[in-house]
Design an enzyme around this catalytic site. Sequence first.
Site, mmCIF file in Angstrom:
data_model
loop_
_atom_site.group_PDB
_atom_site.id
_atom_site.type_symbol
_atom_site.label_atom_id
_atom_site.label_comp_id
_atom_site.label_asym_id
_atom_site.label_seq_id
_atom_site.Cartn_x
_atom_site.Cartn_y
_atom_site.Cartn_z
ATOM 1 N N ASN A 3 13.268 1.998 33.774
ATOM 2 C CA ASN A 3 12.449 3.168 34.104
ATOM 3 C C ASN A 3 13.169 4.465 33.753
ATOM 4 O O ASN A 3 12.801 5.532 34.262
ATOM 5 C CB ASN A 3 12.064 3.160 35.585
ATOM 6 C CG ASN A 3 10.730 2.462 35.829
ATOM 7 O OD1 ASN A 3 9.830 2.547 35.000
ATOM 8 N ND2 ASN A 3 10.602 1.794 36.961
ATOM 9 N N HIS B 287 3.838 1.934 33.679
ATOM 10 C CA HIS B 287 4.964 1.304 34.365
ATOM 11 C C HIS B 287 4.596 0.888 35.790
ATOM 12 O O HIS B 287 5.130 -0.106 36.287
ATOM 13 C CB HIS B 287 6.164 2.242 34.362
ATOM 14 C CG HIS B 287 6.916 2.232 33.069
ATOM 15 N ND1 HIS B 287 8.286 2.094 32.984
ATOM 16 C CD2 HIS B 287 6.480 2.311 31.785
ATOM 17 C CE1 HIS B 287 8.658 2.099 31.712
ATOM 18 N NE2 HIS B 287 7.576 2.243 30.971
ATOM 19 N N THR C 275 2.655 14.486 15.984
ATOM 20 C CA THR C 275 1.771 15.323 16.819
ATOM 21 C C THR C 275 1.935 14.920 18.286
ATOM 22 O O THR C 275 1.025 14.360 18.893
ATOM 23 C CB THR C 275 0.304 15.148 16.396
ATOM 24 O OG1 THR C 275 -0.052 13.757 16.469
ATOM 25 C CG2 THR C 275 0.085 15.626 14.964
ATOM 26 N N PRO D 74 9.015 -4.317 30.366
ATOM 27 C CA PRO D 74 9.509 -4.711 29.042
ATOM 28 C C PRO D 74 10.732 -3.890 28.641
ATOM 29 O O PRO D 74 10.911 -2.756 29.093
ATOM 30 C CB PRO D 74 8.322 -4.418 28.119
ATOM 31 C CG PRO D 74 7.557 -3.349 28.830
ATOM 32 C CD PRO D 74 7.701 -3.641 30.292
ATOM 33 N N ASP E 167 -0.506 -0.590 41.855
ATOM 34 C CA ASP E 167 -0.544 -0.472 43.314
ATOM 35 C C ASP E 167 0.246 0.706 43.870
ATOM 36 O O ASP E 167 0.461 0.808 45.073
ATOM 37 C CB ASP E 167 -0.031 -1.764 43.958
ATOM 38 C CG ASP E 167 1.383 -2.131 43.495
ATOM 39 O OD1 ASP E 167 2.042 -1.295 42.829
ATOM 40 O OD2 ASP E 167 1.836 -3.258 43.801
ATOM 41 N N ASP F 88 -3.904 11.236 19.369
ATOM 42 C CA ASP F 88 -4.646 10.962 18.143
ATOM 43 C C ASP F 88 -4.107 9.692 17.499
ATOM 44 O O ASP F 88 -3.312 8.968 18.115
ATOM 45 C CB ASP F 88 -4.546 12.156 17.184
ATOM 46 C CG ASP F 88 -3.098 12.570 16.912
ATOM 47 O OD1 ASP F 88 -2.209 11.683 16.974
ATOM 48 O OD2 ASP F 88 -2.846 13.748 16.632
ATOM 49 N N HIS G 24 2.048 5.859 22.480
ATOM 50 C CA HIS G 24 3.234 6.495 21.909
ATOM 51 C C HIS G 24 2.865 7.703 21.062
ATOM 52 O O HIS G 24 3.748 8.387 20.535
ATOM 53 C CB HIS G 24 4.007 5.485 21.055
ATOM 54 C CG HIS G 24 4.732 4.446 21.859
ATOM 55 N ND1 HIS G 24 5.443 3.413 21.300
ATOM 56 C CD2 HIS G 24 4.829 4.276 23.202
ATOM 57 C CE1 HIS G 24 5.959 2.654 22.244
ATOM 58 N NE2 HIS G 24 5.588 3.155 23.412
ATOM 59 N N ARG H 28 2.879 7.355 30.897
ATOM 60 C CA ARG H 28 3.923 6.320 31.001
ATOM 61 C C ARG H 28 4.059 5.842 32.448
ATOM 62 O O ARG H 28 4.245 4.647 32.699
ATOM 63 C CB ARG H 28 5.253 6.887 30.506
ATOM 64 C CG ARG H 28 6.387 5.861 30.497
ATOM 65 C CD ARG H 28 7.627 6.400 29.824
ATOM 66 N NE ARG H 28 8.675 5.391 29.793
ATOM 67 C CZ ARG H 28 9.905 5.566 30.287
ATOM 68 N NH1 ARG H 28 10.245 6.725 30.848
ATOM 69 N NH2 ARG H 28 10.801 4.606 30.214
#
Length: 319
Positions: free
Chosen positions: A93, A65, A241, A161, A73, A246, A191, A61
Amino acid sequence: MGLRVVVLVLIMNCFFAFGDCTGGLELGFYTRSCPNAEMVVKMKMNTSMMSDPTTAPAILRLAFHDCQVDGCDGSILLGNSNGLTTETISHKNFGIHKLEVINEIKSSLETMCPETVSCADIIQMAAREAVSLTGGPYMEVLTGRRDTVSTSTKRADCQLPTANISVDKFIKIFKKKNISLEDGVAVMGSHSLGISHCRNFEGRLWPLPDPKMSPPLGRKLQLICKNQTLSDVAFAQNDATIFSFDNQYFIDILSGRGLLRIDSEIARDPRTQQYVYNFGQDTQKFFDRFSSGFLKLSEYKVLVGEKGEIRRDCRFRNS
């Protein structure tokens, strides 16, 4: 013939100077300057994940972000110093953590190869390991990024977003980054790892659960999230999971077991539904398209050459 020779020479020069001519990024950028850099990242990530399995989703994540705000950067790592306002305090965040893992990797690399490996590269390499070490594909991440000297809470607020993003906005975000819709849907497969806090999906639970949500899941989530004062703490699994990379996420959202609005919508929107179905049926197809989308995103608006700097400490500008 002369013109063809000149063009061929230019192409060959580009290949040897920049790997595959991807804006100054190349495969194995640190082969000579810090040959063990990628191995150090892998070892440190493996150690951290063994002691705390939440490291993998957190670092993945973090990479996404970082790239969403002005490009990949390393801006998300800069702290409140030298008049800077950090991206991490942006409400979008919320839940970002494990920055210390990147800082620890950087510290080790500074001992080995001072002022050589950028924080921006470390983030992307660490995200690659987060995916690979949890069963996902190993991706050949190009390196050579440099670190920005600026960060902004306001820019994070504007560019990241929202938790309830619609499919329309989702499509616009990936199109802007030259990522195909199929690859964009695959990227949502990130996710597959981790959890989501109640604050990010509680709007789908009251007064009645979203009809697009599986009724048993809706009732379960209402119990988990019923205490509104704990919405920043309470959470639910993204899929069945959460520690394995997966295709279970796609199987779950096709059955109405998606937590976020976007999870439910991409499983039903005619523009994206077929991709969700395909990925739920074919793990390798998901891995291939995820790799494509991840690598394109990781190369978005990078700083190369003499732009930016190579931070000595990921939390602070050099001066």
